[in-house]
Design an enzyme around this catalytic site. Sequence first.
Site: not given
Length: 265
Positions: A33, A51, A74, A110-112, A135, A173
């Site tokens: 990280d 990164l 995130s 991601s679900n996004h 994101y 949700r």
Amino acid sequence: MLGKLLITGAAGGLGGLIRDRLGLVARSVRLSDIVASEGLDPDADFVPCDLADASAVNRLVAGCDGIVHLGGISTEKSFARILPANIIGVHNLYEAARRNGLPRILFASSNHVVGYYRQTDRLDADAAHRPDGWYGISKSFGEAVALMYFEKFGQESALVRIGSCLAEPKDYRMLATWLSPEDFIALIARVFAVDKLGCPVIYGASANTRSWWDNGKSAYLGWEPKHDSEDHAHRIERTVPKPDRNAAVALYQGGVFTDEPIHED
């Protein structure tokens, strides 16, 4: 079993849930990280890495046999905040993998990526992208990078559109999106165990009765999640206020992310 597994984003919330549970996946685990977390085992193989630094990422990936890529921001932020780790960082990771023998990658998408679909929609791996913010766009970009590297170089990746990976679901949700840490560990194990992975899209959710997602096209992996958010439904219905049916959190799969303004620095 893998020799060495790299986990990026190991100091984050999701990394903290899984980093100490991967003994059945690899003989050794390298954690990374941008900074170490306070709860990190002092004897852990931890390598700090930005990164956005291509040379540092290349050194980080060298010698690793598999990668679980959780690194990056995130939550919804401005484009300037998202760009270094989530976009440049993904490029750097895939270039490092190409230069270091193409270790298999689990990319935490991601679900996004599909956040603007309605909660009444049932989605499979072929659903067109409908990201709900910068994101989600960064994860859509990451999926595209992974697919190009697979087609051009044979780099295998699992594109896991994680829902809500927590010890237990916390709201209405999450009765659809919850992924138990144990089910996520089982998915990681299958991704690195199968002989041929390819580049599948996988919805990262447990076997929830109220799920919006269909993983039929990745059934060949043999992943069979064991948990169901329905076991927590009574608690949520008793203790959590139900949102207005016209609120974004009740209408769209991306929930409140669809209702957020564009962030500016």
